[in-house]
Design a protein around this motif. Sequence first.
Motif, PDB file in Angstrom:
ATOM      1  N   THR A  34       0.844  -1.186   0.000  1.00 55.15           N
ATOM      2  CA  THR A  34       0.000   0.000   0.000  1.00 55.15           C
ATOM      3  C   THR A  34       0.879   1.235   0.000  1.00 55.15           C
ATOM      4  OG1 THR A  34      -1.778  -1.129   1.177  1.00 55.15           O
ATOM      5  CG2 THR A  34      -1.747   1.267   1.315  1.00 55.15           C
ATOM      6  N   ARG A  35       0.500   2.189  -0.802  1.00 53.69           N
ATOM      7  CA  ARG A  35       1.167   3.486  -0.852  1.00 53.69           C
ATOM      8  C   ARG A  35       0.279   4.490  -0.126  1.00 53.69           C
ATOM      9  NH1 ARG A  35       5.956   1.812  -2.281  1.00 53.69           N
ATOM     10  NH2 ARG A  35       6.107   0.954  -4.348  1.00 53.69           N
ATOM     11  N   THR A  36       0.897   5.482   0.470  1.00 53.00           N
ATOM     12  CA  THR A  36       0.168   6.510   1.195  1.00 53.00           C
ATOM     13  C   THR A  36       0.492   7.869   0.614  1.00 53.00           C
ATOM     14  OG1 THR A  36       0.261   5.195   3.221  1.00 53.00           O
ATOM     15  CG2 THR A  36      -0.233   7.535   3.472  1.00 53.00           C
ATOM     16  N   LEU A  37      -0.536   8.679   0.429  1.00 57.80           N
ATOM     17  CA  LEU A  37      -0.375  10.060  -0.015  1.00 57.80           C
ATOM     18  C   LEU A  37      -1.095  10.945   0.984  1.00 57.80           C
ATOM     19  CD1 LEU A  37       0.356  12.230  -2.189  1.00 57.80           C
ATOM     20  CD2 LEU A  37      -1.908  11.787  -3.169  1.00 57.80           C
ATOM     21  N   CYS A  38      -0.388  11.943   1.487  1.00 56.46           N
ATOM     22  CA  CYS A  38      -0.991  12.953   2.351  1.00 56.46           C
ATOM     23  C   CYS A  38      -0.765  14.306   1.702  1.00 56.46           C
ATOM     24  CB  CYS A  38      -0.344  12.967   3.734  1.00 56.46           C
ATOM     25  SG  CYS A  38      -0.658  11.483   4.679  1.00 56.46           S
ATOM     26  N   GLU A  79      -9.214   6.419   3.106  1.00 57.57           N
ATOM     27  CA  GLU A  79      -9.264   7.853   2.841  1.00 57.57           C
ATOM     28  C   GLU A  79      -9.680   8.519   4.139  1.00 57.57           C
ATOM     29  OE1 GLU A  79     -11.216  10.967  -0.350  1.00 57.57           O
ATOM     30  OE2 GLU A  79     -12.246   9.075   0.011  1.00 57.57           O
ATOM     31  N   ALA A  80      -8.934   9.508   4.557  1.00 53.85           N
ATOM     32  CA  ALA A  80      -9.265  10.251   5.777  1.00 53.85           C
ATOM     33  C   ALA A  80      -9.059  11.731   5.485  1.00 53.85           C
ATOM     34  CB  ALA A  80      -8.382   9.804   6.940  1.00 53.85           C
ATOM     35  N   VAL A  81      -9.920  12.556   6.072  1.00 47.97           N
ATOM     36  CA  VAL A  81      -9.830  14.000   5.882  1.00 47.97           C
ATOM     37  C   VAL A  81      -9.998  14.672   7.239  1.00 47.97           C
ATOM     38  CG1 VAL A  81     -10.821  16.033   4.748  1.00 47.97           C
ATOM     39  CG2 VAL A  81     -10.822  13.825   3.555  1.00 47.97           C
ATOM     40  N   TRP A  82      -9.110  15.601   7.526  1.00 44.01           N
ATOM     41  CA  TRP A  82      -9.208  16.429   8.720  1.00 44.01           C
ATOM     42  C   TRP A  82      -9.306  17.878   8.273  1.00 44.01           C
ATOM     43  CZ3 TRP A  82      -5.841  12.434   8.016  1.00 44.01           C
ATOM     44  CH2 TRP A  82      -5.853  11.396   8.951  1.00 44.01           C
ATOM     45  N   LEU A  95      -5.561  12.145   3.556  1.00 46.04           N
ATOM     46  CA  LEU A  95      -4.732  10.946   3.516  1.00 46.04           C
ATOM     47  C   LEU A  95      -5.430   9.947   2.605  1.00 46.04           C
ATOM     48  CD1 LEU A  95      -2.908   9.012   6.195  1.00 46.04           C
ATOM     49  CD2 LEU A  95      -4.747   7.841   5.004  1.00 46.04           C
ATOM     50  N   ILE A  96      -4.691   9.419   1.638  1.00 45.69           N
ATOM     51  CA  ILE A  96      -5.223   8.395   0.738  1.00 45.69           C
ATOM     52  C   ILE A  96      -4.245   7.232   0.727  1.00 45.69           C
ATOM     53  CG2 ILE A  96      -5.827   7.834  -1.652  1.00 45.69           C
ATOM     54  CD1 ILE A  96      -6.527  10.790  -2.038  1.00 45.69           C
ATOM     55  N   GLU A  97      -4.776   6.012   0.817  1.00 47.56           N
ATOM     56  CA  GLU A  97      -3.951   4.806   0.700  1.00 47.56           C
ATOM     57  C   GLU A  97      -4.493   3.952  -0.443  1.00 47.56           C
ATOM     58  OE1 GLU A  97      -3.890   2.899   4.534  1.00 47.56           O
ATOM     59  OE2 GLU A  97      -2.441   4.336   5.321  1.00 47.56           O
ATOM     60  N   SER A  98      -3.574   3.452  -1.250  1.00 53.89           N
ATOM     61  CA  SER A  98      -3.930   2.616  -2.390  1.00 53.89           C
ATOM     62  C   SER A  98      -2.665   1.915  -2.874  1.00 53.89           C
ATOM     63  CB  SER A  98      -4.494   3.486  -3.520  1.00 53.89           C
ATOM     64  OG  SER A  98      -4.692   2.719  -4.689  1.00 53.89           O
ATOM     65  N   PRO A  99      -2.790   0.723  -3.449  1.00 56.26           N
ATOM     66  CA  PRO A  99      -1.618   0.101  -4.053  1.00 56.26           C
ATOM     67  C   PRO A  99      -1.087   0.919  -5.241  1.00 56.26           C
ATOM     68  CG  PRO A  99      -3.341  -1.529  -3.699  1.00 56.26           C
ATOM     69  CD  PRO A  99      -3.935  -0.188  -3.416  1.00 56.26           C
ATOM     70  N   ASP A 100      -1.960   1.689  -5.907  1.00 57.57           N
ATOM     71  CA  ASP A 100      -1.554   2.509  -7.049  1.00 57.57           C
ATOM     72  C   ASP A 100      -2.293   3.844  -6.968  1.00 57.57           C
ATOM     73  OD1 ASP A 100      -0.937   3.689  -9.488  1.00 57.57           O
ATOM     74  OD2 ASP A 100      -1.182   1.831 -10.629  1.00 57.57           O
ATOM     75  N   ILE A 129     -10.170  23.069  -6.794  1.00 60.94           N
ATOM     76  CA  ILE A 129      -9.318  22.062  -7.436  1.00 60.94           C
ATOM     77  C   ILE A 129     -10.075  21.403  -8.582  1.00 60.94           C
ATOM     78  CG2 ILE A 129      -8.213  19.799  -7.118  1.00 60.94           C
ATOM     79  CD1 ILE A 129      -7.584  20.633  -4.247  1.00 60.94           C
ATOM     80  N   ASP A 130      -9.434  21.378  -9.749  1.00 63.41           N
ATOM     81  CA  ASP A 130      -9.956  20.638 -10.896  1.00 63.41           C
ATOM     82  C   ASP A 130      -9.156  19.350 -10.975  1.00 63.41           C
ATOM     83  OD1 ASP A 130     -10.743  19.571 -13.310  1.00 63.41           O
ATOM     84  OD2 ASP A 130     -10.140  21.311 -14.505  1.00 63.41           O
ATOM     85  N   LEU A 131      -9.724  18.277 -10.464  1.00 61.73           N
ATOM     86  CA  LEU A 131      -9.012  16.999 -10.403  1.00 61.73           C
ATOM     87  C   LEU A 131      -8.586  16.524 -11.789  1.00 61.73           C
ATOM     88  CD1 LEU A 131      -8.039  14.966  -8.307  1.00 61.73           C
ATOM     89  CD2 LEU A 131     -10.194  13.759  -8.577  1.00 61.73           C
ATOM     90  N   ALA A 132      -9.391  16.825 -12.814  1.00 64.27           N
ATOM     91  CA  ALA A 132      -9.060  16.406 -14.176  1.00 64.27           C
ATOM     92  C   ALA A 132      -7.810  17.116 -14.694  1.00 64.27           C
ATOM     93  CB  ALA A 132     -10.237  16.658 -15.107  1.00 64.27           C
ATOM     94  N   ALA A 133      -7.478  18.280 -14.146  1.00 63.06           N
ATOM     95  CA  ALA A 133      -6.285  19.019 -14.569  1.00 63.06           C
ATOM     96  C   ALA A 133      -5.022  18.489 -13.895  1.00 63.06           C
ATOM     97  CB  ALA A 133      -6.456  20.508 -14.256  1.00 63.06           C
ATOM     98  N   GLY A 134      -5.188  17.588 -12.946  1.00 62.80           N
ATOM     99  CA  GLY A 134      -4.042  17.039 -12.223  1.00 62.80           C
ATOM    100  C   GLY A 134      -3.641  17.950 -11.081  1.00 62.80           C
ATOM    101  N   MET A 135      -2.722  17.466 -10.293  1.00 64.72           N
ATOM    102  CA  MET A 135      -2.232  18.254  -9.161  1.00 64.72           C
ATOM    103  C   MET A 135      -0.803  17.846  -8.854  1.00 64.72           C
ATOM    104  SD  MET A 135      -4.544  16.487  -6.169  1.00 64.72           S
ATOM    105  CE  MET A 135      -3.588  16.844  -4.732  1.00 64.72           C
ATOM    106  N   ALA A 136      -0.043  18.784  -8.347  1.00 64.09           N
ATOM    107  CA  ALA A 136       1.345  18.507  -8.001  1.00 64.09           C
ATOM    108  C   ALA A 136       1.399  17.630  -6.752  1.00 64.09           C
ATOM    109  CB  ALA A 136       2.095  19.815  -7.759  1.00 64.09           C
ATOM    110  N   ALA A 137       2.291  16.672  -6.765  1.00 62.58           N
ATOM    111  CA  ALA A 137       2.496  15.831  -5.585  1.00 62.58           C
ATOM    112  C   ALA A 137       3.173  16.658  -4.498  1.00 62.58           C
ATOM    113  CB  ALA A 137       3.356  14.629  -5.942  1.00 62.58           C
ATOM    114  N   PRO A 138       2.823  16.402  -3.239  1.00 57.71           N
ATOM    115  CA  PRO A 138       3.491  17.131  -2.157  1.00 57.71           C
ATOM    116  C   PRO A 138       4.952  16.719  -2.058  1.00 57.71           C
ATOM    117  CG  PRO A 138       2.037  15.437  -1.273  1.00 57.71           C
ATOM    118  CD  PRO A 138       1.833  15.450  -2.747  1.00 57.71           C
TER     119      PRO A 138
END
Length: 146
Positions: A34-38, A79-82, A95-100, A129-138
Amino acid sequence: MPAITTTPITTTPPTTTPPTTTPPTTTPPTPTATRTLCFAAPLLPGATATDREEMLSCWTGERSAAHRESRRRHGITREAVWIQTTPAGDIAVVLIESPDIAAALLGLANSADDFDMWFRTHLADVHGIDLAAGMAAPERVLDVSI
């Protein structure tokens, strides 16, 4: 004030022999890594209450079933949101967790599912945020395991 008691930590092995068991005849499946993105997503002025209500609806309310199905479909396992109040304004800490994670976000960005389209509109309305436009990774600047 009650007295604080401590339990000593021992490093000696137990004196009893563990019960013998026959190992299983099948090998359990290997879990997928699992990969994690915050990341932090600033809330637009006046959007905090709307975001809170909508995220609670996804967690335990009327959108809960559709939200869970969406995340399953896109491979998101957590998926968690604060909401964090700061001097510069409120932000959502996500916070998002997913294998990909990349495939999961791409799926959310391009899905024609009713819930996913609602979610993209919600992101635009409360975060800009326009999710279809993409977003920079933290940028990771600290990652310590102890």
